[in-house]
Design a protein around this motif. Structure first.
Motif, PDB file in Angstrom:
ATOM      1  N   ALA A  11       0.839  -1.198   0.000  1.00  0.00           N
ATOM      2  CA  ALA A  11       0.000   0.000   0.000  1.00  0.00           C
ATOM      3  C   ALA A  11       0.874   1.247   0.000  1.00  0.00           C
ATOM      4  CB  ALA A  11      -0.926  -0.007   1.208  1.00  0.00           C
ATOM      5  N   PRO A  48       2.930 -15.457  -5.751  1.00  0.00           N
ATOM      6  CA  PRO A  48       1.544 -15.549  -6.234  1.00  0.00           C
ATOM      7  C   PRO A  48       0.828 -14.200  -6.271  1.00  0.00           C
ATOM      8  CG  PRO A  48       1.711 -16.409  -4.000  1.00  0.00           C
ATOM      9  CD  PRO A  48       3.098 -16.076  -4.428  1.00  0.00           C
ATOM     10  N   LEU A  88      -0.198 -10.622  -7.230  1.00  0.00           N
ATOM     11  CA  LEU A  88      -0.034  -9.734  -8.373  1.00  0.00           C
ATOM     12  C   LEU A  88      -0.788  -8.452  -8.086  1.00  0.00           C
ATOM     13  CD1 LEU A  88      -0.571 -11.894 -11.556  1.00  0.00           C
ATOM     14  CD2 LEU A  88       1.465 -10.662 -10.893  1.00  0.00           C
ATOM     15  N   PRO A  89      -0.299  -7.318  -8.571  1.00  0.00           N
ATOM     16  CA  PRO A  89      -1.095  -6.101  -8.449  1.00  0.00           C
ATOM     17  C   PRO A  89      -2.375  -6.241  -9.256  1.00  0.00           C
ATOM     18  CG  PRO A  89       1.146  -5.598  -9.146  1.00  0.00           C
ATOM     19  CD  PRO A  89       0.994  -7.076  -9.209  1.00  0.00           C
ATOM     20  N   MET A  90      -3.474  -5.821  -8.669  1.00  0.00           N
ATOM     21  CA  MET A  90      -4.775  -5.925  -9.349  1.00  0.00           C
ATOM     22  C   MET A  90      -5.081  -4.550  -9.923  1.00  0.00           C
ATOM     23  SD  MET A  90      -7.813  -7.702  -9.489  1.00  0.00           S
ATOM     24  CE  MET A  90      -9.546  -7.373  -9.655  1.00  0.00           C
ATOM     25  N   PRO A 132      -1.173  -1.773   8.218  1.00  0.00           N
ATOM     26  CA  PRO A 132      -2.561  -1.304   8.176  1.00  0.00           C
ATOM     27  C   PRO A 132      -3.145  -1.321   9.593  1.00  0.00           C
ATOM     28  CG  PRO A 132      -2.406  -3.532   7.326  1.00  0.00           C
ATOM     29  CD  PRO A 132      -1.008  -3.100   7.620  1.00  0.00           C
ATOM     30  N   HIS A 140      -3.730   3.803   8.101  1.00  0.00           N
ATOM     31  CA  HIS A 140      -2.407   3.213   7.942  1.00  0.00           C
ATOM     32  C   HIS A 140      -1.504   3.807   9.005  1.00  0.00           C
ATOM     33  CE1 HIS A 140      -3.324   1.734   3.848  1.00  0.00           C
ATOM     34  NE2 HIS A 140      -4.137   2.764   3.847  1.00  0.00           N
ATOM     35  N   LEU A 188      -0.017  -4.352 -17.526  1.00  0.00           N
ATOM     36  CA  LEU A 188      -1.359  -4.735 -17.094  1.00  0.00           C
ATOM     37  C   LEU A 188      -2.373  -4.071 -18.018  1.00  0.00           C
ATOM     38  CD1 LEU A 188      -0.806  -4.155 -13.295  1.00  0.00           C
ATOM     39  CD2 LEU A 188      -1.141  -6.352 -14.369  1.00  0.00           C
ATOM     40  N   PRO A 190     -12.618 -11.901 -11.207  1.00  0.00           N
ATOM     41  CA  PRO A 190     -11.430 -11.119 -10.826  1.00  0.00           C
ATOM     42  C   PRO A 190     -10.144 -11.569 -11.519  1.00  0.00           C
ATOM     43  CG  PRO A 190     -12.697 -11.726  -8.894  1.00  0.00           C
ATOM     44  CD  PRO A 190     -13.345 -12.403 -10.042  1.00  0.00           C
ATOM     45  N   PHE A 247      -8.172  -8.725 -15.901  1.00  0.00           N
ATOM     46  CA  PHE A 247      -7.023  -8.004 -16.446  1.00  0.00           C
ATOM     47  C   PHE A 247      -6.105  -9.005 -17.121  1.00  0.00           C
ATOM     48  CE2 PHE A 247      -5.806  -9.323 -12.243  1.00  0.00           C
ATOM     49  CZ  PHE A 247      -4.470  -9.629 -12.320  1.00  0.00           C
ATOM     50  N   ARG A 304     -11.969  -2.824  -5.437  1.00  0.00           N
ATOM     51  CA  ARG A 304     -11.192  -4.026  -5.678  1.00  0.00           C
ATOM     52  C   ARG A 304      -9.916  -3.961  -4.835  1.00  0.00           C
ATOM     53  NH1 ARG A 304     -14.916  -6.406  -6.826  1.00  0.00           N
ATOM     54  NH2 ARG A 304     -15.720  -6.986  -8.853  1.00  0.00           N
ATOM     55  N   PRO A 305      -9.365  -5.131  -4.465  1.00  0.00           N
ATOM     56  CA  PRO A 305      -8.134  -5.126  -3.668  1.00  0.00           C
ATOM     57  C   PRO A 305      -6.936  -4.672  -4.499  1.00  0.00           C
ATOM     58  CG  PRO A 305      -8.713  -7.347  -4.285  1.00  0.00           C
ATOM     59  CD  PRO A 305      -9.837  -6.478  -4.739  1.00  0.00           C
ATOM     60  N   ILE A 306      -5.846  -4.329  -3.820  1.00  0.00           N
ATOM     61  CA  ILE A 306      -4.664  -3.911  -4.577  1.00  0.00           C
ATOM     62  C   ILE A 306      -3.828  -5.106  -4.994  1.00  0.00           C
ATOM     63  CG2 ILE A 306      -4.459  -1.586  -3.666  1.00  0.00           C
ATOM     64  CD1 ILE A 306      -2.294  -2.682  -1.759  1.00  0.00           C
ATOM     65  N   THR A 307      -3.874  -6.188  -4.242  1.00  0.00           N
ATOM     66  CA  THR A 307      -3.159  -7.389  -4.702  1.00  0.00           C
ATOM     67  C   THR A 307      -4.149  -8.534  -4.782  1.00  0.00           C
ATOM     68  OG1 THR A 307      -2.561  -7.897  -2.438  1.00  0.00           O
ATOM     69  CG2 THR A 307      -0.893  -6.838  -3.766  1.00  0.00           C
ATOM     70  N   LEU A 308      -3.891  -9.386  -5.761  1.00  0.00           N
ATOM     71  CA  LEU A 308      -4.757 -10.528  -6.002  1.00  0.00           C
ATOM     72  C   LEU A 308      -3.876 -11.764  -6.062  1.00  0.00           C
ATOM     73  CD1 LEU A 308      -7.845 -10.807  -6.847  1.00  0.00           C
ATOM     74  CD2 LEU A 308      -6.963 -11.258  -9.107  1.00  0.00           C
ATOM     75  N   PHE A 309      -4.347 -12.873  -5.469  1.00  0.00           N
ATOM     76  CA  PHE A 309      -3.569 -14.109  -5.545  1.00  0.00           C
ATOM     77  C   PHE A 309      -4.547 -15.267  -5.660  1.00  0.00           C
ATOM     78  CE2 PHE A 309      -3.530 -12.083  -1.340  1.00  0.00           C
ATOM     79  CZ  PHE A 309      -4.284 -12.941  -0.577  1.00  0.00           C
ATOM     80  N   PRO A 310      -4.071 -16.464  -6.009  1.00  0.00           N
ATOM     81  CA  PRO A 310      -4.983 -17.601  -6.090  1.00  0.00           C
ATOM     82  C   PRO A 310      -5.642 -17.833  -4.729  1.00  0.00           C
ATOM     83  CG  PRO A 310      -2.870 -18.138  -7.062  1.00  0.00           C
ATOM     84  CD  PRO A 310      -2.713 -16.816  -6.434  1.00  0.00           C
ATOM     85  N   PRO A 364      -4.927  -5.892   8.672  1.00  0.00           N
ATOM     86  CA  PRO A 364      -5.138  -6.173   7.244  1.00  0.00           C
ATOM     87  C   PRO A 364      -6.611  -6.149   6.851  1.00  0.00           C
ATOM     88  CG  PRO A 364      -3.555  -7.696   8.142  1.00  0.00           C
ATOM     89  CD  PRO A 364      -4.087  -6.917   9.298  1.00  0.00           C
ATOM     90  N   ARG A 365      -6.845  -5.619   5.688  1.00  0.00           N
ATOM     91  CA  ARG A 365      -8.193  -5.601   5.118  1.00  0.00           C
ATOM     92  C   ARG A 365      -8.188  -6.620   3.985  1.00  0.00           C
ATOM     93  NH1 ARG A 365      -7.408  -0.378   7.323  1.00  0.00           N
ATOM     94  NH2 ARG A 365      -5.604  -0.028   5.996  1.00  0.00           N
ATOM     95  N   ALA A 403      -5.819  -1.959   0.237  1.00  0.00           N
ATOM     96  CA  ALA A 403      -4.821  -0.996   0.699  1.00  0.00           C
ATOM     97  C   ALA A 403      -5.069  -0.676   2.170  1.00  0.00           C
ATOM     98  CB  ALA A 403      -4.892   0.280  -0.126  1.00  0.00           C
TER      99      ALA A 403
END
Lengths: 202, 461
Positions: A35, A57, A59-61, A148, A159, B339, B347, B351, B372-378, B438-439, B461
């Protein structure tokens, strides 16, 4: 260092407290380091380079990134740690990049840290290493611990960012409300002071 | 040839051919490969004439005016051609005639040579279809008893044209030489390759780079003439002992600037083993793309070069393309990504990770709905979840207590795609703020037969 009459150190002005010193490499640690990196990415113009190992794993979304960041973002996914450091050095040495963000997975040696600082100076580029706990190098300009924080109000995203190491300035810690969508943020006073009266005087 | 002898012919149905010849080996036609083979044969045939063109999908036509005496006459030329083709394993029929039409007709009906001034006699015995007329005209002619070319020659032209169209008369005149028909050689596609041989072998890196700089100047000049830019460049170095080494580089965008390309070769040339010395260099651009001329020297470049204390004036995007090229050449162009937005509500598929060298940046279109979240993972399952949404749970060996939860946002799988990750049916997404900070982006699978499970898929974030 600014001092008032009593000789006490003054905290730096709030507005540029989070400005990273240009042409240097900085470090961020803690759970909220991504963040923090995005907060900085939104404040730096120009192309952004994010180096993260291919096996990671996360990745930035792009739909969740601050406005305008995803179009400027270039993602490098090298296979190993050596390639990662090489990419960071090369990107720092190139002039057009605005900010280089990297996620090294192993502790940065002093040698690596110093090389990155020299590359950043040569290319006049700012770098930000997102390191794991205690995996930083001593050559870093500043080190931020970012966590956070649960917020009492439902519409705020707090934050807690603390500056633990600073080569050319004071340390400090701040709690701020940043929603992750733009560069705007609100400082939250630790003691809960209000900047204006609760009710306007009649 | 053997098939023709057994009674098979072109255009025959496969069932008929199989009935005549049960052990027939058949293969589907590969038109592209055939055209490529014909094109390379055409290049080879340029040894007999300056003007060689393709004639239909299976023929070549060459204008050999003024050439035969170099081979010792027309008959010797044709023998030479046949012998060489035979040695290469190709069965071909060739004919030499005074006109293009006559040569075409004769080559498709046995081949041979028509001496000068005897065109009518030479092709007179051939059927009318040899004249390149369509099937209907040929049938109409045979119905009135005209089956050979010799039958047509003495007939008056005007009634012939009136009855069977001017096409027939035109073809007849072309075959007999009354109407000219030039051979148009196909234009050669430009070849982007230059070479240099050296009187003395070289071994120093600086010498190779100097030779490369000269080759690059010539190649880039050639690229500029055709408004092209190179995407890949290959440098072949031939050593004295006949061994060759290759240095290949890729470019993040089409380019024809010798200085900037030379900089990318430095690392590859550094690793070359020169052995006893290098005596020939060859530089080629296997992949090129159109590159329109650009204006150089904008105020940005002036600003940059001032800032960097002189040096080559590079524009901003050029400098970024250089960086991406050098990064791609080391870690691979498929690892330098960008990206891009994709049109999906899922989700993971909303992208794309596209190679930066082969795509251009696109801003994200505006979207409403939950953040949407800032990071995405499986998805990673949470354990010890209690409540709906879970009041406390464990994830990645950490305990979390829910502070507040926002949701659900229901996302249904694309029924037209069978995605193994979405076999558990629709998902209800929640944004969970934890006491610990954490959120997280959690989802539950209400349709899952194995029971409702909670998963973490992203972090806000």
């Amino acid at each position: 260092m600014l001092k008032d009459g009593s000789g006490k150190r003054l905290a730096p002005a709030v507005g540029d407290a989070f400005a990273l010193r240009p042409a240097r490499v900085h470090e961020a640690t803690g759970r909220g380091r991504r963040a923090f990196a995005l907060f900085q990415a939104a404040r730096h113009p120009g192309p952004l380079i994010w180096v993260l190992p291919a096996y990671l794993p996360e990745l930035p979304m792009p739909w969740g990134l601050p406005k305008g960041v995803s179009a400027r973002l270039h993602l490098l996914r090298p296979a190993g740690e050596t390639d990662l450091l090489w990419c960071v050095e090369e990107a720092l040495r190139a002039a057009p990049t605005g900010l280089v963000i990297a996620e090294p997975q192993q502790p940065l040696s002093l040698l690596a840290g110093r090389r990155l600082q020299l590359a950043a100076e040569a290319g006049r580029t700012t770098g930000l290493m997102l390191i794991r706990q205690d995996a930083g190098s001593n050559a870093t300009e500043t080190r931020w611990a970012c966590e956070p924080q649960a917020s009492p109000a439902s519409d705020s995203t707090l934050h807690h960012w603390s500056l633990n190491k600073n080569k050319q300035g004071t340390l400090g810690h701040w709690v701020l409300n940043w929603d992750g969508a733009s560069t705007a943020f609100h400082m939250v006073s630790e003691t809960g002071e209000r900047y204006q009266p609760a009710e306007p005087p009649l | 040839m053997a098939a023709l002898a057994r009674g098979l012919s072109r255009g025959m149905a496969l069932a008929d051919a199989r009935a005549i010849c049960p052990d027939l080996a058949t293969r589907p036609a590969d038109l592209a490969a055939e055209a490529a083979a014909l094109a390379s044969l055409r290049r080879w045939a340029a040894r007999y004439a300056p003007m060689v063109g393709t004639d239909g999908p299976d023929g070549l036509i060459a204008d050999i005016s003024g050439v035969p005496h170099l081979f010792g006459g027309e008959a010797d030329l044709r023998d030479d051609l046949q012998a060489r083709l035979e040695r290469a394993g190709l069965t071909a029929v060739s004919a030499i005639a005074g006109t293009r039409g006559a040569a075409h007709a004769l080559a498709r009906h046995g081949g041979g040579i028509v001496p000068d001034g005897h065109l009518g006699d030479g092709i007179g015995s051939l059927p009318i279809t040899a004249l390149r007329v369509d099937q209907e005209t040929a049938e109409a002619l045979s119905r009135v008893g005209l089956s050979r070319i010799a039958d047509l020659i003495p007939l008056p032209r005007a009634p012939l044209a009136r009855r069977f169209g001017t096409g027939l008369v035109l073809r007849l005149d072309q075959a007999l030489g009354a109407q000219s028909e030039p051979v148009a050689a196909t234009a050669e596609p430009p070849h982007f390759g230059v070479r240099m041989t050296l009187p003395e072998p070289i071994g120093l890196q600086s010498d190779v780079m100097a030779g490369l700089a000269r080759l690059l100047d010539r190649l880039c000049h050639k690229l500029a003439l055709h408004n092209m830019g190179a995407r890949r460049l290959r440098l072949d170095l031939r050593r004295v002992d006949r061994g060759t080494t290759q240095v290949e580089i890729g470019l993040a965008r089409p380019m024809r600037d010798p200085m900037r390309i030379a900089a990318l070769f430095t690392k590859g040339v550094d690793e070359v083993d020169a052995g006893f010395g290098i005596d020939a260099l060859r530089l080629s651009a296997p992949i090129t793309e159109p590159l329109a001329p650009e204006q150089v020297g904008s105020h940005i470049s002036l600003h940059l070069s001032e800032q960097r204390g002189g040096g080559p004036a590079l524009r901003h995007e050029d400098a970024l393309a250089d960086l991406l090229s050098s990064l791609g050449n080391r870690i691979g162009f498929d690892r330098v990504l960008r990206l891009l937005p994709a049109d999906s509500l899922i989700p993971e598929r909303s992208f794309l990770l596209a190679p930066a060298a082969y795509s251009s940046a696109e801003p994200m279109p505006p979207r409403g709905g939950p953040n949407r979240p800032i990071t995405l993972f499986p998805p990673e399952p949470v354990t010890e979840a209690s409540g709906h949404p879970p009041r406390r749970f464990r994830w990645r060996r950490m305990r979390f207590t829910t502070h507040s939860a926002k949701g659900p946002e229901r996302i249904t799988p694309d029924w037209w795609l069978d995605d193994p990750a979405w076999r558990s049916g629709l998902r209800d997404y929640w944004r969970i703020e934890t006491e610990q900070g954490p959120r997280l982006w959690l989802f539950v699978t209400p349709q899952d037969a194995a029971g409702q499970n909670w998963y973490v898929q992203g972090e806000f974030a």
